[in-house]
Write a protein that holds these residues in place. Sequence first.
Motif, PDB file in Angstrom:
ATOM      1  N   THR A 164      84.311  72.776 -49.347  1.00 16.43           N
ATOM      2  CA  THR A 164      84.443  71.367 -49.711  1.00 16.43           C
ATOM      3  C   THR A 164      84.361  71.290 -51.227  1.00 16.43           C
ATOM      4  O   THR A 164      83.326  71.634 -51.804  1.00 16.43           O
ATOM      5  N   GLY A 212      80.395  80.660 -44.127  1.00 15.24           N
ATOM      6  CA  GLY A 212      81.382  81.731 -44.215  1.00 15.24           C
ATOM      7  C   GLY A 212      81.050  82.922 -43.342  1.00 15.24           C
ATOM      8  O   GLY A 212      81.950  83.509 -42.706  1.00 15.24           O
ATOM      9  N   LYS A 252      76.391  65.615 -51.863  1.00 11.75           N
ATOM     10  CA  LYS A 252      77.507  66.352 -52.478  1.00 11.75           C
ATOM     11  C   LYS A 252      78.833  65.665 -52.152  1.00 11.75           C
ATOM     12  O   LYS A 252      79.654  65.414 -53.035  1.00 11.75           O
ATOM     13  N   LYS A 298      88.570  64.716 -45.971  1.00 16.40           N
ATOM     14  CA  LYS A 298      87.151  65.040 -45.771  1.00 16.40           C
ATOM     15  C   LYS A 298      86.243  64.037 -46.490  1.00 16.40           C
ATOM     16  O   LYS A 298      85.275  63.534 -45.918  1.00 16.40           O
ATOM     17  N   ILE A 355      86.074  85.518 -48.659  1.00 12.13           N
ATOM     18  CA  ILE A 355      85.205  85.480 -49.845  1.00 12.13           C
ATOM     19  C   ILE A 355      84.251  84.284 -49.753  1.00 12.13           C
ATOM     20  O   ILE A 355      84.693  83.135 -49.641  1.00 12.13           O
ATOM     21  N   ASP A 364      80.864  88.748 -51.004  1.00 14.92           N
ATOM     22  CA  ASP A 364      79.988  87.671 -51.492  1.00 14.92           C
ATOM     23  C   ASP A 364      79.182  88.256 -52.649  1.00 14.92           C
ATOM     24  O   ASP A 364      78.830  89.436 -52.632  1.00 14.92           O
ATOM     25  N   THR A 365      78.908  87.415 -53.657  1.00 16.94           N
ATOM     26  CA  THR A 365      78.162  87.912 -54.813  1.00 16.94           C
ATOM     27  C   THR A 365      76.708  88.214 -54.442  1.00 16.94           C
ATOM     28  O   THR A 365      76.049  88.999 -55.117  1.00 16.94           O
TER      29      THR A 365
HETATM   30  P1  NAD Z   1      76.229  78.666 -48.931  1.00 21.76           P
HETATM   31  O1  NAD Z   1      75.607  78.358 -50.246  1.00 21.76           O
HETATM   32  O2  NAD Z   1      75.359  79.114 -47.794  1.00 21.76           O
HETATM   33  O3  NAD Z   1      77.384  79.786 -49.104  1.00 21.76           O
HETATM   34  C1  NAD Z   1      78.192  79.906 -50.239  1.00 21.76           C
HETATM   35  C2  NAD Z   1      78.297  81.399 -50.548  1.00 21.76           C
HETATM   36  O4  NAD Z   1      79.204  81.607 -51.628  1.00 21.76           O
HETATM   37  C3  NAD Z   1      76.972  82.024 -50.957  1.00 21.76           C
HETATM   38  O5  NAD Z   1      76.629  83.090 -50.081  1.00 21.76           O
HETATM   39  C4  NAD Z   1      77.225  82.513 -52.386  1.00 21.76           C
HETATM   40  O6  NAD Z   1      76.540  83.721 -52.688  1.00 21.76           O
HETATM   41  C5  NAD Z   1      78.721  82.716 -52.359  1.00 21.76           C
HETATM   42  N1  NAD Z   1      79.335  82.749 -53.672  1.00 21.76           N
HETATM   43  C6  NAD Z   1      79.069  81.969 -54.754  1.00 21.76           C
HETATM   44  N2  NAD Z   1      79.861  82.299 -55.783  1.00 21.76           N
HETATM   45  C7  NAD Z   1      80.647  83.328 -55.339  1.00 21.76           C
HETATM   46  C8  NAD Z   1      81.675  84.091 -55.944  1.00 21.76           C
HETATM   47  N3  NAD Z   1      82.057  83.878 -57.206  1.00 21.76           N
HETATM   48  N4  NAD Z   1      82.281  85.070 -55.205  1.00 21.76           N
HETATM   49  C9  NAD Z   1      81.896  85.282 -53.916  1.00 21.76           C
HETATM   50  N5  NAD Z   1      80.919  84.585 -53.296  1.00 21.76           N
HETATM   51  C10 NAD Z   1      80.311  83.614 -54.003  1.00 21.76           C
HETATM   52  O7  NAD Z   1      77.050  77.359 -48.524  1.00 21.76           O
HETATM   53  P2  NAD Z   1      77.629  76.989 -47.072  1.00 21.76           P
HETATM   54  O8  NAD Z   1      76.646  76.128 -46.367  1.00 21.76           O
HETATM   55  O9  NAD Z   1      78.158  78.225 -46.439  1.00 21.76           O
HETATM   56  O10 NAD Z   1      78.846  76.039 -47.501  1.00 21.76           O
HETATM   57  C11 NAD Z   1      80.077  76.567 -47.985  1.00 21.76           C
HETATM   58  C12 NAD Z   1      81.032  75.412 -48.193  1.00 21.76           C
HETATM   59  O11 NAD Z   1      81.212  74.721 -46.955  1.00 21.76           O
HETATM   60  C13 NAD Z   1      80.554  74.367 -49.194  1.00 21.76           C
HETATM   61  O12 NAD Z   1      81.654  73.931 -49.952  1.00 21.76           O
HETATM   62  C14 NAD Z   1      79.994  73.259 -48.323  1.00 21.76           C
HETATM   63  O13 NAD Z   1      80.054  71.993 -48.929  1.00 21.76           O
HETATM   64  C15 NAD Z   1      80.926  73.342 -47.122  1.00 21.76           C
HETATM   65  N6  NAD Z   1      80.355  72.828 -45.861  1.00 21.76           N
HETATM   66  C16 NAD Z   1      79.100  73.182 -45.475  1.00 21.76           C
HETATM   67  C17 NAD Z   1      78.597  72.683 -44.275  1.00 21.76           C
HETATM   68  C18 NAD Z   1      77.209  73.065 -43.808  1.00 21.76           C
HETATM   69  O14 NAD Z   1      76.740  72.460 -42.816  1.00 21.76           O
HETATM   70  N7  NAD Z   1      76.541  74.023 -44.423  1.00 21.76           N
HETATM   71  C19 NAD Z   1      79.370  71.833 -43.480  1.00 21.76           C
HETATM   72  C20 NAD Z   1      80.673  71.520 -43.890  1.00 21.76           C
HETATM   73  C21 NAD Z   1      81.150  72.030 -45.096  1.00 21.76           C
END
Ligand code: NAD
Length: 290
Positions: free
Chosen positions: A85, A12, A235, A160, A6, A29-30
């Motif tokens: 995170t 993801g 963040k 982290k 999810i 994903d939403t």
């Molecule tokens: P992102 O915004 O690209 O992805 C998050 C996804 O969650 C989105 O596609 C959104 O539509 C979905 N979403 C939101 N609410 C939802 C729900 N209720 N049900 C289902 N899906 C839902 O963010 P990301 O870059 O993929 O990061 C995800 C996590 O990983 C964050 O917590 C971020 O801090 C962490 N992170 C990111 C990175 C990076 O480089 N991008 C690195 C380390 C950690």
Amino acid sequence: MKIGFIGLGNMGSPMAANLAAAHDAIGFDTVARPEGMTLADSAATAAKDADVVITMLPNGDILRAVANEIYPVMTPGAIHLDCSTVDVESARAVAAQAEAAGLNAVDAPVSGGIGGAMNGTLTFMAGGPADAFAKVQPLFDIMGQKAVHCGAAGNGQAAKICNNMILGVTMIATCEAFVLADKLGLDRQAMFDVVSTSSGYSWSMNAYCPAPGIGPQSPADNDYQPGFAAELMLKDLNLSQMAAATADADTPMGQAARDLYAQFVQSENGAGKDFSAMLPRFKKRTRTKT
Ligand code: NAD
């Protein structure tokens, strides 16, 4: 293993794709609908019947909402592996809720960014029961290169934010030292050659040097395109200071780093730039005139 995934965003989606190559995986994903992935029409549908449900979501409030949605339909004994995170409090609240529902929760935020997610080279730092950690180890092996069990629920998130607080502080220190060196007439290459082999060395200097053309290839060599975006560093620094306030820990350098990244992202066009773009930011300023 039957896996529900999810949150199919930047991180993801490639993580789920790597798992789907070896396991029976269904995603939800939403908003995002990545091609090539079997998709469910709700989080609950993706979670029902899964041995492991993985979440990769933006923040703790969304994690709590998704947990409320999926826990009632998950199979007793199944594992919720949260790789987002989020704040330590949300991770611990969700873990307690999972336990009450007869489920296992492991919080395992990642380091390694989008490249690590695509290449299956992430590092996981995990909190939760040791037996649940052992059960999801084969999934860590697919998505990453290393997983460290840090103890009880929430400890993955704790590891982290402590790591990233050090990173934010050392990056700022490295950037301001380069600007001081410039003003003192010290060549950047000479500065790197000394510091990277002396007691000022750090990952920020040695592996991710913020000065273009110096040290190994880094976002500085690509006009500070991320890499690790300044807003993601902000963040994590915000999460570190939330945790420090809750735990009554004195973290003045973490707070200063948080305030500087907030200023950079919110009022100095830092959003969308790599977090090492603090160097050109300092370069534009003087001590007396900002
Ligand atoms: P992102 O915004 O690209 O992805 C998050 C996804 O969650 C989105 O596609 C959104 O539509 C979905 N979403 C939101 N609410 C939802 C729900 N209720 N049900 C289902 N899906 C839902 O963010 P990301 O870059 O993929 O990061 C995800 C996590 O990983 C964050 O917590 C971020 O801090 C962490 N992170 C990111 C990175 C990076 O480089 N991008 C690195 C380390 C950690």
